[in-house]
Design a protein around this motif. Structure first.
Motif, PDB file in Angstrom:
ATOM      1  N   SER A  18      64.582  11.158  -4.015  1.00  0.00           N
ATOM      2  CA  SER A  18      64.507  12.681  -5.173  1.00  0.00           C
ATOM      3  C   SER A  18      63.366  12.650  -5.530  1.00  0.00           C
ATOM      4  N   ARG A  19      62.801  11.931  -6.425  1.00  0.00           N
ATOM      5  CA  ARG A  19      61.947  11.333  -6.919  1.00  0.00           C
ATOM      6  C   ARG A  19      61.336   9.830  -6.614  1.00  0.00           C
ATOM      7  N   GLU A  63      70.866  11.549  -3.854  1.00  0.00           N
ATOM      8  CA  GLU A  63      69.525  11.095  -5.045  1.00  0.00           C
ATOM      9  C   GLU A  63      69.357   9.598  -4.801  1.00  0.00           C
ATOM     10  N   ALA A  92      75.576  19.019  -9.161  1.00  0.00           N
ATOM     11  CA  ALA A  92      75.113  19.635  -7.995  1.00  0.00           C
ATOM     12  C   ALA A  92      74.151  20.763  -8.259  1.00  0.00           C
ATOM     13  N   ARG A  93      74.317  20.625 -10.070  1.00  0.00           N
ATOM     14  CA  ARG A  93      72.747  21.467 -10.663  1.00  0.00           C
ATOM     15  C   ARG A  93      71.199  20.756 -10.241  1.00  0.00           C
ATOM     16  N   PRO A  94      70.896  21.411 -10.028  1.00  0.00           N
ATOM     17  CA  PRO A  94      69.040  21.313 -10.618  1.00  0.00           C
ATOM     18  C   PRO A  94      68.436  20.449 -11.585  1.00  0.00           C
ATOM     19  N   PRO A  95      67.526  19.818 -11.828  1.00  0.00           N
ATOM     20  CA  PRO A  95      66.929  19.118 -12.519  1.00  0.00           C
ATOM     21  C   PRO A  95      66.231  20.287 -13.595  1.00  0.00           C
ATOM     22  N   ASP A  96      66.591  19.771 -15.065  1.00  0.00           N
ATOM     23  CA  ASP A  96      65.887  20.347 -15.975  1.00  0.00           C
ATOM     24  C   ASP A  96      65.130  20.446 -17.242  1.00  0.00           C
ATOM     25  N   GLY A 121      67.702  15.160 -12.701  1.00  0.00           N
ATOM     26  CA  GLY A 121      68.947  16.053 -12.327  1.00  0.00           C
ATOM     27  C   GLY A 121      70.359  15.498 -12.764  1.00  0.00           C
TER      28      GLY A 121
END
Length: 319
Positions: free
Chosen positions: A293-294, A256, A62-66, A72
């Motif tokens: 998502s992309r 996603e 569940a962590r957002p992209p970085d 992601g």
């Protein structure tokens, strides 16, 4: 990851049941000396750990992209699902098989068999309750698809992993009961060890199936044909698009999808108009299909796309 609410409910139900059942089975194995009951205790303990790993995987995914993971962390769930399958094989099946062989080579009669029957009965009740929760959740997800087809097409391994683990647990309880009862009635304590080997075989089959499905998700599976058709239909409706050629997509999480869209734009368009078209497509897809998502758009003639599509199809046939 809001769509995981049902998945978490299934896992929490399985955790609550497995933890209590594991402690009870180990106590029964200690007092009765049953190999099959000890194997069942290990099985329930492994299932408890597996549920914890699935919850951990869902939280990590569940962590957002970085900067280091610009798309992601969705595939973390697939990784931990694969680890779960390995643990079922290595710990659950391996220890059960070892206990079975030891008990066959050095058989000891089961004492206080009634304790085992009571524990097995209660375990079947608790496991059955957890199984029903997982079954209801998976039935909602599968829709009109067949059971096997639904598992193979599912992009969320958390629910069907618990369902298969609980199914294996119920079968294992039946095998353990049969082994203990046969050993008692026929006065052949070796049959208790045979029951442990039977449990190991059930866990082997479960682990192999789960590992195979997790492998496919880790390598990257495309969006469903229905999702692809909808994306192409949305793109085709834009006045700047002459033809939406096709789509390449991959799931990086249950909800996603990264999509690459091949589009042949109208010939008279200039660069700012193409950019405006891409922005319109992104905005509409974000609204109507948030699972995309992309989105990457590639201006491409229909002929070039067809050549690429045929090359991919040919490679698929060779594999």
């Amino acid at each position: 990851m809001a769509g995981h609410a049902g998945s978490k409910r299934v896992i929490y139900a399985a955790l609550a049941g497995n933890l209590a059942i594991a402690a009870t089975k180990f106590a029964a194995a200690f007092f009765t000396g049953s190999s099959a009951m000890l194997s069942e205790g290990v099985h329930s303990l492994v299932d408890t750990g597996n549920g914890t790993l699935l919850l951990y995987g869902m939280r990590r995914a569940a962590r957002p992209p970085d900067r280091t993971h610009p798309l992601g962390y969705g595939r973390e769930l697939y990784f931990w699902s694969f680890i779960v399958a390995l643990l079922v094989f290595a710990l659950g099946s391996g220890i059960s098989f070892y206990e079975g062989i030891i008990h066959i080579m050095a058989p000891e009669p089961v004492v206080n068999a009634r304790v085992n029957y009571i524990v097995l009965g209660l375990s079947f009740l608790f496991e059955g309750s957890s199984w029903l929760v997982a079954l209801r959740e998976f039935r909602q997800q599968k829709g009109k698809q067949g059971w096997l087809q639904a598992v193979q097409s599912s992009k969320d391994p958390s629910v069907y992993t618990v369902l298969f683990e609980d199914s294996a647990a119920l079968l294992g309880l039946v095998v353990a009961f049969t082994g203990i009862l046969s050993a008692q009635l026929l006065e052949m304590p070796e049959l208790d060890g045979v029951g442990s080997i039977g449990i190991a075989i059930i866990l082997d089959a479960t682990a192999i199936f789960l590992a195979r499905e997790s492998k496919g998700l880790l390598l990257g599976e495309p969006a469903s044909p229905e999702v692809q058709r909808k994306v192409l239909a949305i793109a085709q409706q834009d006045p700047a698009v002459q033809r939406a050629n096709g789509i390449l997509s991959v799931h990086i999480g249950p909800e996603e999808i990264v999509a690459g869209l091949s589009i042949e734009f109208e010939d008279h368009l200039i660069a700012p108009e193409i950019e405006a078209c891409v922005e319109r497509l992104e905005a509409r897809l974000k609204k109507e299909m948030p699972q995309i998502s992309r989105l990457f758009v590639k201006p491409q003639t229909t002929g070039t796309w067809e050549q690429r599509r045929k090359a991919i199809a040919g490679a698929s046939e060779e594999n």
